[in-house]
Design a protein around this motif. Structure first.
Motif, short mmCIF file in Angstrom:
data_model
loop_
_atom_site.label_atom_id
_atom_site.label_comp_id
_atom_site.label_asym_id
_atom_site.label_seq_id
_atom_site.Cartn_x
_atom_site.Cartn_y
_atom_site.Cartn_z
N GLY A 64 -6.76 9.63 2.59
CA GLY A 64 -6.65 9.04 1.26
C GLY A 64 -5.24 8.98 0.71
N GLU A 65 -4.29 9.67 1.36
CA GLU A 65 -2.90 9.63 0.90
C GLU A 65 -2.32 8.24 1.13
N GLU A 66 -1.58 7.75 0.17
CA GLU A 66 -0.92 6.45 0.34
C GLU A 66 0.42 6.67 1.02
N VAL A 67 0.60 6.03 2.18
CA VAL A 67 1.82 6.20 2.97
C VAL A 67 2.46 4.81 3.14
N SER A 68 3.70 4.70 2.70
CA SER A 68 4.41 3.43 2.83
C SER A 68 5.10 3.35 4.18
N GLN A 69 5.43 2.12 4.56
CA GLN A 69 6.20 1.94 5.80
C GLN A 69 7.52 2.69 5.72
N ARG A 70 8.15 2.73 4.55
CA ARG A 70 9.42 3.43 4.37
C ARG A 70 9.22 4.93 4.63
N GLN A 71 8.15 5.52 4.12
CA GLN A 71 7.86 6.93 4.37
C GLN A 71 7.67 7.18 5.86
N VAL A 96 -4.24 0.11 12.64
CA VAL A 96 -3.84 0.31 11.24
C VAL A 96 -3.96 -1.01 10.49
N ARG A 97 -3.93 -0.89 9.17
CA ARG A 97 -3.85 -2.09 8.33
C ARG A 97 -2.84 -1.83 7.22
N ARG A 98 -2.21 -2.91 6.81
CA ARG A 98 -1.27 -2.84 5.70
C ARG A 98 -1.98 -3.34 4.44
N THR A 99 -1.66 -2.69 3.32
CA THR A 99 -2.14 -3.16 2.03
C THR A 99 -0.97 -3.09 1.06
N PRO A 100 -0.93 -4.00 0.11
CA PRO A 100 0.15 -3.92 -0.88
C PRO A 100 -0.07 -2.72 -1.81
N SER A 101 1.01 -2.09 -2.20
CA SER A 101 0.93 -0.97 -3.13
C SER A 101 0.50 -1.50 -4.50
N PRO A 102 -0.44 -0.82 -5.17
CA PRO A 102 -0.83 -1.26 -6.51
C PRO A 102 0.31 -1.13 -7.52
N GLU A 103 1.24 -0.18 -7.28
CA GLU A 103 2.36 0.02 -8.21
C GLU A 103 3.50 -0.95 -7.97
N ASP A 104 3.72 -1.34 -6.72
CA ASP A 104 4.85 -2.20 -6.37
C ASP A 104 4.45 -3.07 -5.19
N ARG A 105 4.17 -4.33 -5.46
CA ARG A 105 3.66 -5.23 -4.42
C ARG A 105 4.68 -5.50 -3.31
N ARG A 106 5.94 -5.10 -3.52
CA ARG A 106 6.94 -5.25 -2.46
C ARG A 106 6.79 -4.16 -1.40
#
Length: 163
Positions: A64-71, A96-106
């Motif tokens: 459930g943790e949100e992990v960005s590509q940058r992380q 895996v799948r990518r999803t846009p962050s709800p806080e920052d769509r970039r």
């Protein structure tokens, strides 16, 4: 004609054969060989690379943790472009799948798929078997405990120095 004095050659040979150079080289060679064994077994038995397993470990560690590509790039010490290519391959493989962050769509968040979780469990068993065989079993229990404690101390010193 080489005009280098003999004592310079001897100093160079001493430096190249120093205990510190030898010991660090042994650490690097052992780690590289172990990584190659793990990677070969994972590719043969699971169809994924060791780096892909490292991504899945990171993604599955805290469900459930949100992990960005940058992380992921930071955690795995990969370049941003290298991480993008790796995630592209893992997405194409259905891991895996990518999803846009709800806080920052970039920002692209990465999460394991159901197939990615299943692949992780298979790969984790292969990884554990190879690590047990080549990293744990060759050492006495006390030596293994001292080794892992020493490696932890080294890692901490390097992290403290970087911070």
């Amino acid at each position: 004609m080489n005009a280098t004095p003999q004592h310079d050659d001897e100093a160079v040979a001493r430096a190249a054969n120093s205990g510190l150079v030898r010991d660090f080289g042994l650490l690097i060679k052992s780690a590289t060989r172990l990584e190659q064994r793990i990677d070969s077994a994972l590719r043969r038995e699971c169809g994924i690379s060791h780096t892909m397993l490292e991504v899945l470990i990171r993604l599955c560690r805290r469900p459930g943790e949100e992990v960005s590509q940058r992380q992921l790039a930071d955690d795995l010490t990969l370049t941003s472009s290298g991480t993008t290519r790796l995630i592209d391959r893992m997405e194409e493989a259905g891991l895996v799948r990518r999803t846009p962050s709800p806080e920052d769509r970039r920002v692209a968040l990465v999460e394991p798929t159901t197939e990615g979780r299943a692949a992780f469990l298979r790969a984790a068993a292969v990884h554990a078997r190879v690590v047990e065989e080549y990293f744990v079993r060759p050492l006495a229990a006390d030596d293994y405990a001292r080794l892992t404690s020493a490696l932890s101390d080294i890692d901490k010193a390097l992290r403290d120095e970087a911070g």
